[in-house]
Design an enzyme around this catalytic site. Structure first.
Site, PDB file in Angstrom:
ATOM      1  N   ALA A   1       0.822  -1.220   0.000  1.00  0.00           N
ATOM      2  CA  ALA A   1       0.000   0.000   0.000  1.00  0.00           C
ATOM      3  C   ALA A   1       0.855   1.270   0.000  1.00  0.00           C
ATOM      4  O   ALA A   1       0.335   2.359   0.199  1.00  0.00           O
ATOM      5  CB  ALA A   1      -0.932  -0.006   1.211  1.00  0.00           C
TER       6      ALA A   1
ATOM      7  N   VAL B   1       6.567  -9.188   2.633  1.00  0.00           N
ATOM      8  CA  VAL B   1       5.832 -10.404   2.309  1.00  0.00           C
ATOM      9  C   VAL B   1       6.726 -11.529   1.778  1.00  0.00           C
ATOM     10  O   VAL B   1       6.266 -12.657   1.613  1.00  0.00           O
ATOM     11  CB  VAL B   1       4.665 -10.149   1.314  1.00  0.00           C
ATOM     12  CG1 VAL B   1       3.631  -9.212   1.895  1.00  0.00           C
ATOM     13  CG2 VAL B   1       5.176  -9.666  -0.032  1.00  0.00           C
TER      14      VAL B   1
ATOM     15  N   TYR C   1       7.103 -13.341 -13.816  1.00  0.00           N
ATOM     16  CA  TYR C   1       5.936 -12.503 -13.481  1.00  0.00           C
ATOM     17  C   TYR C   1       4.667 -13.159 -14.028  1.00  0.00           C
ATOM     18  O   TYR C   1       3.681 -13.328 -13.314  1.00  0.00           O
ATOM     19  CB  TYR C   1       6.117 -11.105 -14.081  1.00  0.00           C
ATOM     20  CG  TYR C   1       4.992 -10.138 -13.737  1.00  0.00           C
ATOM     21  CD1 TYR C   1       4.988  -9.455 -12.519  1.00  0.00           C
ATOM     22  CD2 TYR C   1       3.948  -9.908 -14.622  1.00  0.00           C
ATOM     23  CE1 TYR C   1       3.969  -8.569 -12.196  1.00  0.00           C
ATOM     24  CE2 TYR C   1       2.920  -9.024 -14.312  1.00  0.00           C
ATOM     25  CZ  TYR C   1       2.932  -8.354 -13.093  1.00  0.00           C
ATOM     26  OH  TYR C   1       1.915  -7.479 -12.782  1.00  0.00           O
TER      27      TYR C   1
END
Ligand code: NAP
Length: 252
Positions: free
Chosen positions: A17, A64, A156
């Site tokens: 974020a 993460v 990706y």
């Protein structure tokens, strides 16, 4: 009608974020009435954004790529009585090498952040919701590159394709607990992840083939995000919702 998309009383965790889509998502969820937790490695950025949002917003550090950091984040939130019932798995990185030149570390890094992390975050969130006997909604930010191909982005694309199918697996297993899991698949939206790429000849040519002849505006994602996060999407789970101005259905 406003009630249908209302997130009042809900608590949303948004990973990544600190910029781009994630920062925008935090604002959208907050405006719909949710309490938002903005999470990223750059704590200064999420703190500033949470301050800008004011009430019903807080910032927390998370990396993460490390399971311990994910668990610590959930424990810290739980210690202050916060149970997240909306999870936006948004943190992501891209990579830039052709497969023949690619270092193994590039593959590992991208898969770790884009595929392994959403699993770890969703599993931890779901475990806590199940224990509290509460429903929830998980929104995984995938990409049209999980459905179509483009050069120099193999890990990706593999991560996003994997995330779309992981979304279906989680939706299947979590439905009995009232937890919905969906994926959002954006086309091109200019952010830190792709601002250089979007200037390239390849990208400019690709954009000319977008049926709507433009890249996305972040606001184009507001409705789709709220649909998946709120009760408006109560009967939707396992869906991969494409938001790309028609780019992924262009002519071959
Ligand atoms: N922009 C597009 O056109 C587009 C299209 C399709 C899908 N997406 C997806 O949308 C998501 C957001 O991308 P974006 O375009 O907004 O790019 P961005 O501006 O570069 O944002 C990426 C975010 O991920 C966070 N992040 C990266 N590694 C992390 C880690 N190890 N731990 C925690 N947070 C981490 C970054 O925060 P910190 O560096 O502060 O940790 C940052 O906030 C990604 O999953 C991306 O694949 C974007």
């Amino acid at each position: 009608m406003d009630q249908l998309f209302s997130l009042q009383g809900r608590v949303a965790l948004v990973t990544g974020a600190s910029s781009g889509l994630g920062q925008h998502f935090a604002h959208v969820l907050h405006a719909a009435g949710a309490t938002v937790v903005l999470a990223a490695r750059r704590l200064d950025r999420v703190e500033a954004e949470a301050k800008r949002l004011g009430e019903r917003a807080r910032a927390i550090a998370i990396d993460v790529s490390h399971e311990a950091s994910i668990l610590f984040t959930f424990e810290t939130l739980a210690a202050s009585g916060v149970l997240c019932d909306i999870i936006v798995n948004n943190a992501g990185i891209s990579g830039s090498s052709l497969l023949l030149q690619m270092e193994t570390t590039e593959w590992d890094d991208v898969i770790r952040v884009n595929l392994r992390a959403p699993f770890l975050v969703a599993r931890e969130a779901a475990r806590r919701l199940v224990a509290a006997n509460k429903p929830g909604s998980i929104v995984n930010i995938a990409s049209i590159l999980g459905l179509r191909v483009s050069p120099a982005l193999a890990p990706y694309m593999a991560s996003k394709a994997g995330l779309i199918h992981l979304t279906r697996s989680m939706a299947f297993e979590f439905a009995r607990y009232g937890i919905r899991v969906n994926a959002l698949c954006p086309g091109y939206f200019e952010t830190e992840i792709n601002s250089d790429f979007l200037k390239s000849e390849y990208a400019q040519a690709a954009l000319k083939r977008v049926p709507q002849r433009r890249i996305g505006d972040l606001r184009d994602l507001d409705g789709p995000l709220l649909l998946l996060a709120s009760d408006a999407g109560a009967f939707m789970t396992g869906e991969a919702l494409v938001v790309d101005g028609g780019q992924s259905i262009n002519a071959v």
